[in-house]
Design an enzyme around this catalytic site. Sequence first.
Site, PDB file in Angstrom:
ATOM      1  N   CYS A 100      53.495  25.131  32.855  1.00  0.00           N
ATOM      2  CA  CYS A 100      54.098  26.174  32.879  1.00  0.00           C
ATOM      3  C   CYS A 100      53.509  27.296  31.702  1.00  0.00           C
ATOM      4  CB  CYS A 100      55.782  26.212  32.642  1.00  0.00           C
ATOM      5  SG  CYS A 100      56.556  25.212  33.863  1.00  0.00           S
ATOM      6  N   ALA A 101      53.217  26.598  30.446  1.00  0.00           N
ATOM      7  CA  ALA A 101      52.567  27.544  29.426  1.00  0.00           C
ATOM      8  C   ALA A 101      51.233  27.923  29.974  1.00  0.00           C
ATOM      9  CB  ALA A 101      52.332  26.732  28.232  1.00  0.00           C
TER      10      ALA A 101
END
Length: 192
Positions: A85-86
């Site tokens: 997600c990062a």
Amino acid sequence: MSRLYILLCLLLCSGILSAQSPDSNSEKITMRGKPVTLLGTKAYVGETAPDFTGIDGKMKEVKLSDFKGKVVILSVFPSVDTKVCAAQTRKFNEEASGLGEDVVVLTLSKDLPFALERFCAAEGIDRIYTLSDYKESEFGMNYGFLMKENKLLARGVVVVGKDGKISYVQYVKEIGQEPDYKAAIAAAKKAK
């Protein structure tokens, strides 16, 4: 066996009755290889993008309709506190600089607005808007990204054209994989 039981079995097998929850959609995805049920209305290319309200890092309500007349990339993921997600957030921030003023990138997750703001400040992310769907799950339900099992958002990308219609949708098949950035960016450029 009772006749009612046999009738129910026949209806389920024929597809006339569905064993799915009435709120679930037909998109098939997995998380660590295990099937996940998506709740809400599945998004389709060509339909008008449903409006929704998310909460930004300042606890302000932001609507999709606030960006009317712009191309909007909706980058969707479970939690910015995970590696994939990062990476997705960093990648769309990087891509946003080359898309022009008429394209906006909104990231959506169930993370609290403070966590999203903290992550962006620490990472120098300044070209995208982060929105939290934590309050009402309005985005998750309107676009069919809410996972029943953990109430987080699934991973994917939706592109909304200047005309307010959906021009691209990807529900990433395995939550642990990144979306198809090239296809999403190409769709956004085409939707200008």
